[in-house]
Design an enzyme around this catalytic site. Structure first.
Site, PDB file in Angstrom:
ATOM      1  N   TRP A  79      -3.373   6.513  -4.687  1.00 30.67           N
ATOM      2  CA  TRP A  79      -4.207   7.547  -4.082  1.00 30.67           C
ATOM      3  C   TRP A  79      -3.388   8.801  -3.790  1.00 30.67           C
ATOM      4  O   TRP A  79      -3.867   9.929  -3.986  1.00 30.67           O
ATOM      5  CB  TRP A  79      -4.839   7.038  -2.794  1.00 30.67           C
ATOM      6  CG  TRP A  79      -5.447   8.142  -1.979  1.00 30.67           C
ATOM      7  CD1 TRP A  79      -6.568   8.866  -2.270  1.00 30.67           C
ATOM      8  CD2 TRP A  79      -4.942   8.687  -0.747  1.00 30.67           C
ATOM      9  NE1 TRP A  79      -6.792   9.826  -1.295  1.00 30.67           N
ATOM     10  CE2 TRP A  79      -5.814   9.730  -0.356  1.00 30.67           C
ATOM     11  CE3 TRP A  79      -3.839   8.386   0.060  1.00 30.67           C
ATOM     12  CZ2 TRP A  79      -5.604  10.469   0.807  1.00 30.67           C
ATOM     13  CZ3 TRP A  79      -3.638   9.123   1.220  1.00 30.67           C
ATOM     14  CH2 TRP A  79      -4.517  10.151   1.574  1.00 30.67           C
ATOM     15  N   HIS A  80      -2.154   8.643  -3.361  1.00 26.34           N
ATOM     16  CA  HIS A  80      -1.323   9.809  -3.076  1.00 26.34           C
ATOM     17  C   HIS A  80      -1.001  10.591  -4.350  1.00 26.34           C
ATOM     18  O   HIS A  80      -0.844  11.820  -4.294  1.00 26.34           O
ATOM     19  CB  HIS A  80      -0.019   9.381  -2.387  1.00 26.34           C
ATOM     20  CG  HIS A  80      -0.172   9.134  -0.923  1.00 26.34           C
ATOM     21  ND1 HIS A  80      -0.240   7.870  -0.379  1.00 26.34           N
ATOM     22  CD2 HIS A  80      -0.295   9.983   0.127  1.00 26.34           C
ATOM     23  CE1 HIS A  80      -0.374   7.957   0.935  1.00 26.34           C
ATOM     24  NE2 HIS A  80      -0.423   9.232   1.264  1.00 26.34           N
ATOM     25  N   GLY A  81      -0.895   9.900  -5.469  1.00 28.94           N
ATOM     26  CA  GLY A  81      -0.616  10.625  -6.715  1.00 28.94           C
ATOM     27  C   GLY A  81      -0.046   9.714  -7.787  1.00 28.94           C
ATOM     28  O   GLY A  81       0.485   8.637  -7.488  1.00 28.94           O
TER      29      GLY A  81
END
Length: 404
Positions: free
Chosen positions: A334-336
């Site tokens: 989700w962060h990247g």
């Protein structure tokens, strides 16, 4: 048109407070000006996503319409059916815009970047939560206007915290009495002043003044010693970045919570002294709490129940370990889509699994282990350094240090 970055300038705060005064006065006298609040929200959305950011505003409009249709269609479907396939499809469709944005950022896919806008992650958490609670039956029915008010509640659009629809709606419906609202105003003001100290004093100190200089020093040490850059300057960077990350993010959260209180909404807190945590599980009960509790309720618990229901495993310890791995791996993605975000997620999964192993071992074999201020201090010290190491990974600085 001039764009205003949320909580980024004195002009923004002055305009925010002045335009909120009619709504605040009405709440003090026991009324909620719903139309005024809607117009106020629209106005600030235009100031944030208009002008040279019009493409973000357009993406936001299409996103909101898309999510609203999903919610209403699934609500209508749920009145007579309960297909797991349809539920999963709705969840996947709801997260699809965010996935596209993450793919665009991680893989440099410019064709998908037009879908992004400030705050898309927080809005996605809200919509997925509603779909899941519709499936559970805890949300029986939701009106379009209530969904839009919850989704676009402006104080939390860009920076969170991630609220829950039923809690939010209860605050909207039940107006605080005068004494309660006066206390909310007082508390909201305290949040704002703490936010100013955190973000614009401590965050500025650790981030703007110190962090670039320490980063340059760490890079210089790497070049001087022709190694991996493992030096005392890297250690300083780790601690300084951890402080900056906390004070900057906590400051933003406090601004959002304070403005929410002015509107009679008790948005949940996001941080609770995370750096005095006694273990990594305690840390996730204190750090970015609205996010960690969301992942706990909608990822960890559901993975656990799915494994138990399908009888994929029998050992409850192994079930929780698999659920932790999936939970934090999803958080990392989700962060990247970069190695350091994914490693950050796996790091915390391994840390929390090892913590559980240690607690079970201690309970079984070390019952006489002393519990006093010294052992608590050691636990806090170990947890703090473990967390700071994870933030060093999260920062991406190692990627710069090693592969530049």
């Amino acid at each position: 048109m001039i764009n205003l970055q949320p909580y980024a300038s004195p002009t923004y705060f002055i305009l925010l407070i002045i335009t909120l005064l009619p709504a605040m006065i009405a709440l003090y006298y026991g009324r909620r000006l719903q139309i005024y609040e809607a117009v106020w929200t629209f106005g600030f959305l235009v100031l944030t996503f208009g002008g040279n950011k019009w493409h973000q505003g357009l993406a936001l409009i299409f996103y909101v319409i898309f999510q609203l249709l999903l919610i209403l269609l699934y609500q209508r479907y749920r009145k007579q059916h309960n297909s797991t396939v349809v539920f999963i499809t709705m969840v996947l469709l709801s997260i699809l815009p965010l996935v596209c944005v993450k793919l665009a950022a991680g893989l440099a896919l410019q064709k998908l970047s037009f879908l992004g806008f400030l705050g898309i992650s927080y809005l996605t958490f809200k919509t997925v939560q509603i779909i899941m609670e519709q499936r559970d039956g805890t949300i029986k029915a939701i009106r379009a206007r209530n969904f839009l008010r919850f989704l676009l509640f402006f104080p939390t659009v860009s920076s969170g915290p991630i609220d829950r629809f039923r809690r939010f709606q209860a605050d909207v419906v039940k107006l605080p009495d005068r004494d309660t609202y006066a206390r909310m105003l007082d508390k909201g003001t305290q949040f704002l002043f703490r936010g100013f100290v955190y973000k614009y004093m401590l965050g500025y100190l650790f981030g703007t003044l110190w962090l670039p200089k320490i980063a340059q020093l760490a890079m210089a040490h790497r070049q001087a010693f022709h190694g991996l850059g493992l030096s005392w300057s890297l250690l300083f960077y780790m601690y300084d970045y951890s402080m900056y990350l906390f004070f900057d993010f906590a400051g933003y959260s406090m601004f959002a919570i304070g403005i929410s209180y002015f509107l009679g909404i008790k948005t949940p807190q996001n941080f609770n002294a995370p750096f005095i945590s006694h273990n990594i599980k305690d840390f996730w009960n204190r750090w970015h709490m609205s996010l960690s509790f969301w992942f706990r309720d909608f990822i960890f618990m559901r993975v656990t129940f799915f494994i138990m229901k399908k009888r994929l495993m029998k050992n409850p310890v192994r079930i929780s370990q698999v659920a932790y791995l999936i939970n934090f791996l999803v958080m990392g993605f989700w962060h990247g889509l970069t190695w350091y975000y994914i490693v950050y997620g796996l790091f915390h999964a391994v840390a929390i699994i090892l913590n559980d192993v240690w607690l079970r071992f201690k309970k079984k074999h070390l019952k006489g282990l002393p519990h006093n201020s010294l052992t608590e201090g050691i636990a806090i010290f170990i947890t703090f350094n473990t967390v700071c190491l994870s933030f060093l990974i999260f920062s991406g600085f190692l990627n710069t240090l090693w592969f530049r």
